[in-house]
Design a protein around this motif. Structure first.
Motif, PDB file in Angstrom:
ATOM      1  N   ILE A   6       0.857  -1.193   0.000  1.00  0.00           N
ATOM      2  CA  ILE A   6       0.000   0.000   0.000  1.00  0.00           C
ATOM      3  C   ILE A   6       0.888   1.235   0.000  1.00  0.00           C
ATOM      4  CG2 ILE A   6      -1.705   1.340   1.307  1.00  0.00           C
ATOM      5  CD1 ILE A   6      -2.776  -1.260   2.438  1.00  0.00           C
ATOM      6  N   LEU A   7       0.576   2.159  -0.888  1.00  0.00           N
ATOM      7  CA  LEU A   7       1.274   3.443  -0.923  1.00  0.00           C
ATOM      8  C   LEU A   7       0.314   4.542  -0.460  1.00  0.00           C
ATOM      9  CD1 LEU A   7       3.646   5.330  -1.744  1.00  0.00           C
ATOM     10  CD2 LEU A   7       2.602   5.453  -4.023  1.00  0.00           C
ATOM     11  N   ILE A   8       0.723   5.300   0.559  1.00  0.00           N
ATOM     12  CA  ILE A   8      -0.047   6.442   1.046  1.00  0.00           C
ATOM     13  C   ILE A   8       0.634   7.715   0.553  1.00  0.00           C
ATOM     14  CG2 ILE A   8      -0.850   7.702   3.088  1.00  0.00           C
ATOM     15  CD1 ILE A   8      -0.876   5.030   4.584  1.00  0.00           C
ATOM     16  N   CYS A   9      -0.134   8.582  -0.097  1.00  0.00           N
ATOM     17  CA  CYS A   9       0.401   9.839  -0.612  1.00  0.00           C
ATOM     18  C   CYS A   9      -0.117  10.999   0.228  1.00  0.00           C
ATOM     19  CB  CYS A   9      -0.019  10.051  -2.068  1.00  0.00           C
ATOM     20  SG  CYS A   9       0.579   8.792  -3.192  1.00  0.00           S
ATOM     21  N   ARG A  10       0.787  11.760   0.809  1.00  0.00           N
ATOM     22  CA  ARG A  10       0.423  12.982   1.533  1.00  0.00           C
ATOM     23  C   ARG A  10       1.537  13.990   1.271  1.00  0.00           C
ATOM     24  NH1 ARG A  10      -4.162  14.416   5.271  1.00  0.00           N
ATOM     25  NH2 ARG A  10      -3.975  16.643   4.893  1.00  0.00           N
ATOM     26  N   THR A  11       1.288  14.908   0.364  1.00  0.00           N
ATOM     27  CA  THR A  11       2.358  15.763  -0.152  1.00  0.00           C
ATOM     28  C   THR A  11       2.217  17.218   0.280  1.00  0.00           C
ATOM     29  OG1 THR A  11       1.092  16.013  -2.212  1.00  0.00           O
ATOM     30  CG2 THR A  11       2.788  14.306  -2.156  1.00  0.00           C
ATOM     31  N   ASP A  12       1.490  17.450   1.394  1.00  0.00           N
ATOM     32  CA  ASP A  12       1.369  18.839   1.860  1.00  0.00           C
ATOM     33  C   ASP A  12       2.261  19.057   3.082  1.00  0.00           C
ATOM     34  OD1 ASP A  12      -0.327  17.138   3.223  1.00  0.00           O
ATOM     35  OD2 ASP A  12      -2.036  18.481   3.250  1.00  0.00           O
ATOM     36  N   ASN A  13       1.762  19.644   4.129  1.00  0.00           N
ATOM     37  CA  ASN A  13       2.607  20.115   5.234  1.00  0.00           C
ATOM     38  C   ASN A  13       2.918  19.024   6.258  1.00  0.00           C
ATOM     39  OD1 ASN A  13       2.547  22.917   4.278  1.00  0.00           O
ATOM     40  ND2 ASN A  13       0.381  22.841   4.841  1.00  0.00           N
ATOM     41  N   ILE A  14       3.978  19.253   7.042  1.00  0.00           N
ATOM     42  CA  ILE A  14       4.450  18.233   7.975  1.00  0.00           C
ATOM     43  C   ILE A  14       3.397  17.894   9.024  1.00  0.00           C
ATOM     44  CG2 ILE A  14       5.630  19.963   9.414  1.00  0.00           C
ATOM     45  CD1 ILE A  14       6.679  16.278   8.812  1.00  0.00           C
ATOM     46  N   GLY A  15       2.628  18.878   9.492  1.00  0.00           N
ATOM     47  CA  GLY A  15       1.581  18.571  10.463  1.00  0.00           C
ATOM     48  C   GLY A  15       0.542  17.627   9.898  1.00  0.00           C
ATOM     49  N   ASP A  76      -0.279  -2.442  -4.853  1.00  0.00           N
ATOM     50  CA  ASP A  76      -1.651  -2.910  -5.067  1.00  0.00           C
ATOM     51  C   ASP A  76      -2.659  -1.786  -4.845  1.00  0.00           C
ATOM     52  OD1 ASP A  76      -0.788  -5.743  -5.160  1.00  0.00           O
ATOM     53  OD2 ASP A  76      -0.436  -5.441  -3.019  1.00  0.00           O
ATOM     54  N   VAL A  77      -2.372  -0.966  -3.839  1.00  0.00           N
ATOM     55  CA  VAL A  77      -3.321   0.071  -3.405  1.00  0.00           C
ATOM     56  C   VAL A  77      -2.563   1.387  -3.271  1.00  0.00           C
ATOM     57  CG1 VAL A  77      -4.888   0.847  -1.576  1.00  0.00           C
ATOM     58  CG2 VAL A  77      -4.713  -1.607  -2.123  1.00  0.00           C
ATOM     59  N   ILE A  78      -3.116   2.436  -3.843  1.00  0.00           N
ATOM     60  CA  ILE A  78      -2.571   3.771  -3.636  1.00  0.00           C
ATOM     61  C   ILE A  78      -3.666   4.634  -3.021  1.00  0.00           C
ATOM     62  CG2 ILE A  78      -3.103   4.517  -6.006  1.00  0.00           C
ATOM     63  CD1 ILE A  78      -0.436   6.162  -5.842  1.00  0.00           C
ATOM     64  N   LEU A  79      -3.316   5.271  -1.933  1.00  0.00           N
ATOM     65  CA  LEU A  79      -4.293   6.038  -1.148  1.00  0.00           C
ATOM     66  C   LEU A  79      -3.852   7.501  -1.159  1.00  0.00           C
ATOM     67  CD1 LEU A  79      -5.559   4.928   2.379  1.00  0.00           C
ATOM     68  CD2 LEU A  79      -5.061   7.305   1.836  1.00  0.00           C
ATOM     69  N   PHE A  80      -4.681   8.349  -1.760  1.00  0.00           N
ATOM     70  CA  PHE A  80      -4.381   9.774  -1.831  1.00  0.00           C
ATOM     71  C   PHE A  80      -5.046  10.471  -0.646  1.00  0.00           C
ATOM     72  CE2 PHE A  80      -4.076   8.334  -6.233  1.00  0.00           C
ATOM     73  CZ  PHE A  80      -2.809   8.803  -6.568  1.00  0.00           C
ATOM     74  N   ALA A  81      -4.269  10.675   0.418  1.00  0.00           N
ATOM     75  CA  ALA A  81      -4.800  11.339   1.605  1.00  0.00           C
ATOM     76  C   ALA A  81      -4.887  12.840   1.417  1.00  0.00           C
ATOM     77  CB  ALA A  81      -3.938  11.019   2.824  1.00  0.00           C
ATOM     78  N   GLN A  82      -4.419  13.306   0.280  1.00  0.00           N
ATOM     79  CA  GLN A  82      -4.522  14.721  -0.100  1.00  0.00           C
ATOM     80  C   GLN A  82      -4.493  14.766  -1.618  1.00  0.00           C
ATOM     81  OE1 GLN A  82      -1.198  16.678  -0.740  1.00  0.00           O
ATOM     82  NE2 GLN A  82      -2.165  18.654  -1.082  1.00  0.00           N
ATOM     83  N   LEU A  83      -5.324  15.621  -2.188  1.00  0.00           N
ATOM     84  CA  LEU A  83      -5.447  15.694  -3.636  1.00  0.00           C
ATOM     85  C   LEU A  83      -4.122  16.069  -4.286  1.00  0.00           C
ATOM     86  CD1 LEU A  83      -7.136  15.772  -6.253  1.00  0.00           C
ATOM     87  CD2 LEU A  83      -7.618  18.191  -5.746  1.00  0.00           C
ATOM     88  N   ARG A  99      -7.215   2.503  -6.446  1.00  0.00           N
ATOM     89  CA  ARG A  99      -6.811   3.904  -6.312  1.00  0.00           C
ATOM     90  C   ARG A  99      -7.894   4.635  -5.516  1.00  0.00           C
ATOM     91  NH1 ARG A  99      -6.627   2.397 -11.547  1.00  0.00           N
ATOM     92  NH2 ARG A  99      -8.321   3.819 -12.165  1.00  0.00           N
ATOM     93  N   ILE A 100      -7.534   5.039  -4.296  1.00  0.00           N
ATOM     94  CA  ILE A 100      -8.498   5.615  -3.355  1.00  0.00           C
ATOM     95  C   ILE A 100      -8.249   7.105  -3.220  1.00  0.00           C
ATOM     96  CG2 ILE A 100      -9.365   5.582  -0.982  1.00  0.00           C
ATOM     97  CD1 ILE A 100      -8.266   2.691  -0.787  1.00  0.00           C
ATOM     98  N   GLY A 101      -9.313   7.904  -3.334  1.00  0.00           N
ATOM     99  CA  GLY A 101      -9.203   9.345  -3.147  1.00  0.00           C
ATOM    100  C   GLY A 101     -10.554   9.927  -2.809  1.00  0.00           C
ATOM    101  N   ASN A 102     -10.540  11.103  -2.209  1.00  0.00           N
ATOM    102  CA  ASN A 102     -11.777  11.776  -1.827  1.00  0.00           C
ATOM    103  C   ASN A 102     -12.362  12.485  -3.049  1.00  0.00           C
ATOM    104  OD1 ASN A 102     -13.869  13.109  -0.585  1.00  0.00           O
ATOM    105  ND2 ASN A 102     -12.609  14.204   0.890  1.00  0.00           N
ATOM    106  N   ALA A 103     -13.521  12.059  -3.465  1.00  0.00           N
ATOM    107  CA  ALA A 103     -14.161  12.623  -4.656  1.00  0.00           C
ATOM    108  C   ALA A 103     -15.207  13.665  -4.316  1.00  0.00           C
ATOM    109  CB  ALA A 103     -14.786  11.508  -5.489  1.00  0.00           C
ATOM    110  N   TYR A 104     -15.269  14.102  -3.055  1.00  0.00           N
ATOM    111  CA  TYR A 104     -16.243  15.126  -2.675  1.00  0.00           C
ATOM    112  C   TYR A 104     -15.884  16.443  -3.365  1.00  0.00           C
ATOM    113  CZ  TYR A 104     -18.988  18.300   0.246  1.00  0.00           C
ATOM    114  OH  TYR A 104     -19.865  19.272   0.693  1.00  0.00           O
ATOM    115  N   ARG A 105     -16.731  16.885  -4.252  1.00  0.00           N
ATOM    116  CA  ARG A 105     -16.522  18.115  -5.016  1.00  0.00           C
ATOM    117  C   ARG A 105     -15.191  18.122  -5.775  1.00  0.00           C
ATOM    118  NH1 ARG A 105     -18.691  23.027  -1.045  1.00  0.00           N
ATOM    119  NH2 ARG A 105     -20.859  22.354  -0.965  1.00  0.00           N
TER     120      ARG A 105
END
Length: 348
Positions: A6-15, A76-83, A99-105
């Motif tokens: 599983i790959l988790i993607c979070r490419t914004d700020n350290i917090g 197998d799985v990529i999870l976009f925790a931030q667009l 491929r998992i991501g938030n599709a809200y708006r």
């Protein structure tokens, strides 16, 4: 399907990155033997590498051709925790199975993510760390932890740096204050930090260390020079890499900050931590508070705070309503606790 990587993607700020890491511990629990990779910006990567529930860290800047990288991987799985449009399109092109991501708006994630989730962050009363668990629904996990359960999901191994340890050694209690937030949240007034540091100067062997970027150090020199000139205060703004700052925080005795990356690092490392927060719904501690076994958040909201309504306000009346006396009382509790422990083990 069997999941091995599983790959988790979070490419914004350290917090934000820190508040995503509890996912890795829970995933390891639910899928024993799974490999977890974490894709983040290079500046955050050094801290993520200290997290023992992450098997590999990928720096976003190293991906010249993300689609080729994904195609050659065994993910197998990529999870976009931030667009991230570029990475989502690359994962789609590489035909990553899940491929998992938030599709809200967000039409982009709706198009590129074949396992979309739908939820809003801005209007939520849930903590950011809790909201991240909603990304696990496509994996058959419908679980949102209580806030009290999250600190146990942090597994950091922070090394000791002999040079930094030597800096701290002369003092019995080393308190870090991180006055600025790089524009990511409301800040406690700088004159309050001056008052706090002055009053703490009465405490024998308590030393205050001011951290921040070089630019933040210059801002303090221009706007709060008295703070940096106090005899019990050392200014180390701009002196550390993020990896060194992590070691420094871990080796010290406590940290005070508003809602910024070092606050969440400190809390996650298990350090004594005080977070200072306004009462606005999008910024209050229920949404962004420090989560750690020794962390606490202080918030004294004002019913009609005009500063909370201004999007990019530096501070607000809610923050000014958190008095230096209140913060000092919390710090002195820490000092008393440490002195008691030191006395019990014979440390002078």
């Amino acid at each position: 399907m069997a999941i091995s990587h599983i790959l988790i993607c979070r490419t914004d700020n350290i917090g934000d990155v820190i508040l995503t890491l509890p996912l890795t511990a829970y995933i390891k629990q639910r899928f024993p033997g799974v490999k977890i990779s974490f894709l983040c910006r290079a500046y955050a990567a050094s801290v993520v590498r200290y997290c023992s529930t992450v098997d590999a860290v990928i720096e976003m800047e190293s991906l010249v051709d993300p689609a080729a990288y994904f195609a050659e991987s065994d993910i197998d799985v990529i999870l976009f925790a931030q667009l991230d449009k570029r990475l989502a399109a690359a994962a789609h092109k590489a035909r990553i199975p899940v491929r998992i991501g938030n599709a809200y708006r967000t039409w982009f994630n709706w198009w590129h993510c074949n396992r979309p989730v739908h939820f809003t962050r801005g209007g939520s009363d849930s903590h950011e760390a809790q909201l991240n668990f909603k990304y696990l629904r496509p994996l058959g996990i419908d679980y949102i932890p209580e806030l009290a359960a999250i600190p146990a999901m942090y597994h950091f191994k922070i090394p000791h740096d002999p040079v930094l340890d030597q800096m701290l050694r002369p003092y019995r209690f080393n308190l870090i204050i991180h006055p600025k937030s790089n524009g990511h949240g409301r800040e406690w007034p700088s004159d309050y930090f001056v008052q706090l540091a002055k009053s703490l100067g009465k405490q024998r062997d308590l030393h205050v260390w001011v951290t921040g970027s070089a630019a933040e150090g210059q801002w303090l020199a221009d706007n709060a020079p008295e703070l940096l000139q106090l005899p019990n205060v050392s200014n180390v703004c701009g002196k550390f890499t993020l990896a060194e700052l992590a070691c420094f925080i871990h080796a010290a005795d406590g940290l005070i900050a508003s809602g910024t990356g070092p606050l969440h690092m400190s809390a996650a490392f298990g350090q004594r931590t005080i977070g200072l927060f306004p009462g606005a719904r999008s910024m209050h501690p229920g949404r962004w508070g420090a989560l750690g076994i020794r962390a606490r958040s202080l918030c004294q909201p004002i019913v009609d705070c005009n500063g909370c309504k201004i999007k990019h306000a530096l501070t607000c009346d809610c923050m000014r309503n958190i008095s230096p006396d209140l913060v000092e009382r919390n710090v002195l509790e820490w000092v008393d606790q440490k002195r008691t422990v030191d006395d019990q083990v014979g440390i002078k």
